[in-house]
Design an enzyme around this catalytic site. Sequence first.
Site, PDB file in Angstrom:
ATOM      1  N   HIS A 126       0.756  -1.161   0.165  1.00 37.69           N
ATOM      2  CA  HIS A 126      -0.136   0.031  -0.001  1.00 37.69           C
ATOM      3  C   HIS A 126       0.815   1.390  -0.362  1.00 37.69           C
ATOM      4  CE1 HIS A 126      -2.973  -2.759   2.174  1.00 37.69           C
ATOM      5  NE2 HIS A 126      -3.347  -2.685   0.634  1.00 37.69           N
ATOM      6  N   CYS A 134       4.048  13.871  -6.963  1.00 38.65           N
ATOM      7  CA  CYS A 134       3.464  14.917  -7.499  1.00 38.65           C
ATOM      8  C   CYS A 134       2.381  13.789  -8.410  1.00 38.65           C
ATOM      9  CB  CYS A 134       4.321  15.768  -8.368  1.00 38.65           C
ATOM     10  SG  CYS A 134       3.449  17.350  -9.398  1.00 38.65           S
TER      11      CYS A 134
END
Length: 283
Positions: A126, A134
Amino acid sequence: MGMLAELDADATAAIGRAIDALAGRRIAVLTGAGLSTDSGIPDYRGEGAPTRTPMTAQQFLADEASRRRYWVGSHLGWRAFSAASPNAGHEALADLERAGVASGVITQNVDGLHVRAGSHRVVELHGTMRRVTCVHCGQVFDRRDLAVRVERDNPWITVPENVELGPDGDVLPHVSDGFAIPDCSVCGGVLKPDVVFFGEFIPTEKFREAEQLVHSSSALLIAGSSLVVNSGIRLLERARRRRLPVVIVNRGATRGDARATVKIDAGASEVLTTLSRALSALR
């Protein structure tokens, strides 16, 4: 096996069966939030855990107010989150890898505690709170550097005492008005912690890496996961189809209990410490 004295008779017997099932095998390990509770990081689903509704990726990307609220909570939580230390369970798994017993760790956690405990082959299904990316240009930032920027641009922000920390390193902020959202210093784009948000899929290449670790092993040990997240069940099924022994260590029921070779209903730290000592001695 001194820690067995802290466990009840059922758990002690189950640990004995688990040692028999795992002895002489290369073990892939899958961990969940229950492994980090002894480090002060709560479990989403453990007994007594408060009901939390994670922000979805769609909410985060679509709405500036949601991003502002998220970043306030994420920053406050990260400061407390990053102060957590690996516990005996993390250290036991690192010891198993050093002993040549564990082939690596697949974790559903984003806390980075396996890496800090000394595990080398760690698949972070995860993602990790250590990095920020970004979403526009792909630039990656160290979370520590971003924290400096956040506090420079928001000098009023302080970590409250007795912060109610969430499993993903966030808190529920009481106020977010006036918070300056950090943006990409390269392109001005939207920054997002390098974690899989609720509603997002695990990157295909990351899940393949986890599958490969299971495929190259001869047993699967699952610790601190209720297996509610489908990725965990899918990995358990990969092991079961190959007829590998599967040992589950978790307080309370999991979705995989009926498919396990051995289920140990006890805390991860004490059980993993006992297993690590026994299996390393048999190596």
